[in-house]
Each structure stands twice: as C-alpha cells, then as structure tokens.
Scaffold this active site. Structure first.
Site, short mmCIF file in Angstrom:
data_model
loop_
_atom_site.label_atom_id
_atom_site.label_comp_id
_atom_site.label_asym_id
_atom_site.label_seq_id
_atom_site.Cartn_x
_atom_site.Cartn_y
_atom_site.Cartn_z
N ASP A 1 43.27 47.06 52.33
CA ASP A 1 44.33 46.24 52.94
C ASP A 1 43.81 45.64 54.24
O ASP A 1 42.96 46.24 54.92
CB ASP A 1 45.56 47.11 53.26
CG ASP A 1 46.26 47.60 52.01
OD1 ASP A 1 46.10 46.97 50.95
OD2 ASP A 1 46.96 48.63 52.10
N LYS A 2 44.36 44.50 54.60
CA LYS A 2 43.95 43.81 55.84
C LYS A 2 43.95 44.75 57.04
O LYS A 2 43.02 44.74 57.85
CB LYS A 2 44.90 42.63 56.10
CG LYS A 2 44.59 41.86 57.37
CD LYS A 2 45.61 40.77 57.63
CE LYS A 2 45.34 40.11 58.97
NZ LYS A 2 46.36 39.11 59.31
#
Length: 299
Positions: free
Chosen positions: A140-141
């Site tokens: 995930d970012k």
C-alpha cells in the site's frame, strides 16, 4: 532558522524542526538561497521527507523534534537519485527495494510517474532503453518496507506462479492502537471486497479468500502495541482488516477503524521478505529497519 544536522550522505540535506510551523515556510527558511517557486517544485516532486515519509503538502504541520530530509538538487534527481526508496539488491533477474511510506508502488489514474515502478523502469533503462521492470507484488502507498520487482517476464512469471512456495517469510511490524493483552495469536477469516473497495471479514465460512495472519507482541503500553506480524496468506489489506477484527486497528488507518494518527503515517512496515531466487533457487533474505517512531510510541 531550522537547525541543520550533519548530512548523512551526499545526496541529502537534513534539518531538525525547532518550532511548530508549516512545511513550505520551514523549507523557505531552510533554503534561503532558493526562490519560492524552486522550493515549491522540490516539494511537488516528492524530494522532501518528514521523519520517514514523503510529504508534498505545502501546509503540512511540523512539530518540534521532527527530521526533515531534502534530496539535494535537480541533477541528483535526473541522474541517479531514487525518490522515496533505496535499492537493497539488484541482479539480472530481480530488484529489491526499501520503499518509504507515501510512495505509490504502481501508477494510478492520478499519479503516473511518482511511483516505485516508474522510477525503477527509468533506472534500468539507463543501461539499455529496452530494459523493463515487472511488478511481482504490491505494498500500500502508506506502508513502508521491503518490496520485490522482476527484471524480465520469466522471473516475474516464476515468482508469481510459485509465490506460496517460493516465499519463505513475510514479516511486518504493525503499530496498533491499545494494549494487546494476548502475547501471541493468529486471525483466520474469509476476506471480501465491498462495492466501495473496503475489504472485510465475511462471517460465512468459505465466503471469500481465506486469510491467515500470525502476530506476537514486541512491546506495548496502555495506548499502543508494537506487533511482529507474519503472513501465511497475502490478501489485499489483510493485516489492516485483521487488526481491526482483533479490536486493535493499525495506527493512522482511518479506513479500518483507527481513531488517531500520532506518527502521522500508517503504522505498517514490511520488515522482512525471504524467498527463493527465481533463477538460482538460492534462499535470499532482505530486511528493512523498523521506523523509530514505532518503537517510541509503544515503549
């Protein structure tokens, strides 16, 4: 004037925040020789990190004691510097990186270039314009840590087709809300995705993708616990959903039940990735140091 620290390497400038203020005014003070537009573009390009995450917002609030890192100059960006990540290992088949929180793994509709994948593509094309990089898995970012890419189609296919067998260890550090009383345990559920792209555990057996997460408490206080988390399966948002199920959401994870963001990022870090090399079969193990803020908050 922000206090400058001794620079750790030639590509970065380091500063310590001494008073509460916003990021853009801080940078303007820190770099008095640069024009306002030049400082703004440094921010927009993702050359600035606050503690251990990339920050691009002009009005991002800073607090005393935080460390600001600035990638030095345009030349560094053009020539060699990878923004928001470092390469831990590279050979003709794979690249392993340590990704910072705030950097996208791959392109989205809104962001095409400021991603790990795009930067690595540019990196390998310096040697040969026909070189490519392939995504094997994602982080995930707002999750930091170890991430693996392939440098050819065959390596990508081998890694993805044998992922369950090839990957020997995937260990994360998770800073979660509250004191986790049970020192070790596991969560097993069937994960599904809602129409609004939220993952959730289905109450019905075999309804969705089976996900198993093991955890043990590293340290804790009344407010926070630092967990070492091992994935038996790798489903989308698995740790985040399972920590919510446990009643201890990941710090900063508003999407999955977190009420506060004391470390100003998601409290999730991919600490260890160990796998068999797609060509040689050799067992490799890569580590990315757990952010200090995770330890500080759970002491």
């Amino acid at each position: 004037m922000p206090k400058k620290q001794p620079s750790r390497d030639k590509n970065n400038l380091l500063f310590t925040v001494e008073k509460q203020m916003e990021l853009l005014p801080f940078l303007l003070e820190a770099m008095p020789n640069r024009s306002r537009n030049s400082v703004k573009s440094i921010l927009t390009r993702g050359q600035v990190t606050v503690d251990d995450h990339i920050e691009t917002k002009h009005n991002y609030p800073l607090y005393s004691g935080q460390t600001i890192k600035i990638l030095k100059n345009k030349a560094a960006v053009k020539e060699s510097a990878l923004i928001g990540m470092t390469i831990l290992y590279e050979d003709e088949d794979i690249i392993v990186i340590n990704k910072e929180a705030g950097l996208l793994s791959i392109a989205t509709q809104k962001e095409k270039k400021q991603t790990a994948h795009h930067q690595l593509m540019e990196h390998v094309r310096k040697e040969d314009p026909l070189n490519r990089v392939f995504v094997v898995h994602r982080l995930d970012k707002d999750t930091s840590g170890v991430m693996l890419f392939a440098k050819n189609e065959a390596a990508k296919r081998k890694l993805q087709d044998t992922w369950k067998k090839s990957v020997k260890e995937r260990t994360y550090a998770a800073l979660v809300e509250g004191k986790v009383e049970k020192q070790k345990g596991y969560i097993s559920s069937w994960l599904k995705e809602s129409k609004t792209h939220m993952m959730y555990s289905s109450p019905v057996k075999n309804d969705g993708q089976h996900a198993i997460t093991h955890y043990k408490v590293v340290q804790s206080n009344t407010d926070f616990s630092l967990l070492e988390v091992q994935l038996e399966t790798g489903r989308k948002n698995q740790i985040r959903v399972h920590m919510q199920d446990l009643g201890h959401p990941v710090v900063g994870d508003k999407k999955y039940g977190s009420k506060q963001n004391v470390i100003r990022r998601l409290g999730l870090h991919a600490k260890i990735l160990s796998f068999n090399h797609p060509s040689t079969g050799q067992l490799l193990l890569f580590k990315a140091e757990v952010p200090k803020s995770f330890y500080a908050k759970s002491k």
